[in-house]
Design a protein around this motif. Structure first.
Motif, PDB file in Angstrom:
ATOM      1  N   LYS A  10      -0.775 -10.309  -0.595  1.00  0.00           N
ATOM      2  CA  LYS A  10      -1.157 -10.611   0.792  1.00  0.00           C
ATOM      3  C   LYS A  10       0.091 -10.806   1.651  1.00  0.00           C
ATOM      4  CE  LYS A  10      -5.346 -12.997  -0.781  1.00  0.00           C
ATOM      5  NZ  LYS A  10      -5.976 -14.338  -0.958  1.00  0.00           N
TER       6      LYS A  10
ATOM      7  N   ASP B 233       1.142  -8.399   4.697  1.00  0.00           N
ATOM      8  CA  ASP B 233       1.317  -8.982   6.029  1.00  0.00           C
ATOM      9  C   ASP B 233       2.706  -8.669   6.576  1.00  0.00           C
ATOM     10  OD1 ASP B 233      -1.240 -10.025   6.078  1.00  0.00           O
ATOM     11  OD2 ASP B 233      -0.632 -12.009   5.346  1.00  0.00           O
TER      12      ASP B 233
ATOM     13  N   VAL C 132      -6.729  -5.731  -0.579  1.00  0.00           N
ATOM     14  CA  VAL C 132      -5.790  -6.488   0.258  1.00  0.00           C
ATOM     15  C   VAL C 132      -5.161  -5.581   1.309  1.00  0.00           C
ATOM     16  CG1 VAL C 132      -3.515  -7.605   0.250  1.00  0.00           C
ATOM     17  CG2 VAL C 132      -5.261  -8.314  -1.398  1.00  0.00           C
TER      18      VAL C 132
END
Length: 287
Positions: free
Chosen positions: A228, A232, A259
């Motif tokens: 994650k 991101d 994800v």
């Protein structure tokens, strides 16, 4: 006069914590490292001159039987044909990670201007250094949270004459976007911690007792934590069309894929290793 085969048999017969084939492979590694004796020297039973200096085989065998990895005993390991220094501060590079590097080198083999790659959680520096060596037209950056790991990685880069820009950075504590004139990357690559603590009971003592847990394990409550964070980060710091390559836990292939898909990455695919296990996810950032 001692022969190469006698030394080999002495080492193999003394090791009692590994299966026979693994003990044999370890014996060959030790003879190559300490005695410069190759496999062929053992096969033809080459004599070892009496004045040849030898290590304390008893101590080495005792350390092996205490589950200390042979790579820690000799201080090095081979990865993608290069010799890397390793210690208890870094993971010992695995063959599966060589496959990860091969994917990146294939996709970026053609020279292009201003290609920048970031290796997240570099450890020994094996991924970053091989990429820098095999892709001389690419700028390679490498991050790790551990000062000790970065020290090992920098020494490996110096020994292997690889131009890598190392920096200390915790991927779980990154503010987006990064301050300053941080570049955007064409490629992110990472072998992050992905073994859950519940899986530890199935792991060998040589891994559990001698390799850094912070580079291996992730909490069972959030096994995709690092993916994650990487995904991101890529949203803010991958160029349009930039690619992300990650090594994964074979039990969480679909979850890891999700994800990236949830964050609008495209062409997200699960790739298998040479053993047929789900081992990698590759994704493209197209925003």
């Amino acid at each position: 006069m001692t022969s190469a085969r006698q030394l080999y048999q002495h080492i193999v017969s003394g090791i009692n914590v590994y299966p026979p084939k693994e003990s044999q492979a370890i014996a060959f590694m030790l003879l190559e490292h300490y005695m410069r004796l190759r496999n062929i020297d053992v096969l033809v039973d080459r004599p070892v001159p009496e004045n040849t200096a030898q290590p304390d085989w008893g101590n080495i065998i005792s350390r092996l039987n205490n589950n200390e990895p042979v790579q820690h005993i000799i201080g090095t390991t081979e990865f993608c044909g290069l010799e890397f220094r390793v210690s208890s501060s870094v993971l010992i590079p695995r063959p599966e990670t060589e496959e990860l590097v091969q994917m990146v080198t294939r996709d970026y083999a053609e020279p292009d201007k201003d290609v920048a790659i970031l290796d997240i959680g570099t450890g020994s520096g094996c991924i970053a250094i091989v990429l820098a060596r095999f892709l001389p037209h690419v700028t390679v950056h490498a991050w790790d949270v551990s000062d000790e790991a970065l020290s090992v990685a920098r020494e490996n880069a110096r020994q292997l004459i690889a131009d890598v820009q190392f920096a200390k950075q915790d991927m779980l504590d990154v503010t987006f976007p990064l301050p300053g004139n941080i570049i955007k990357f064409d490629c992110l690559v990472s072998n992050p911690p992905y073994v859950t603590y519940s899986e530890a009971e199935h792991m060998r003592p040589n891994v559990l007792r001698f390799e850094p847990h912070e580079a291996l394990f992730v909490e069972d409550s959030d096994p995709l934590l690092f993916y994650k964070a990487i995904a991101d980060f890529g949203i803010h710091h991958l160029k349009k069309g930039g690619k992300c390559y990650v090594e994964i836990n074979e039990h969480f292939g679909e979850g890891t894929k999700q994800v990236f898909e949830e964050r609008d990455y495209k062409q997200v695919e699960i790739l298998r290793d040479i053993h047929g296990k789900d081992r990698f996810v590759r994704a493209v950032w197209k925003k």
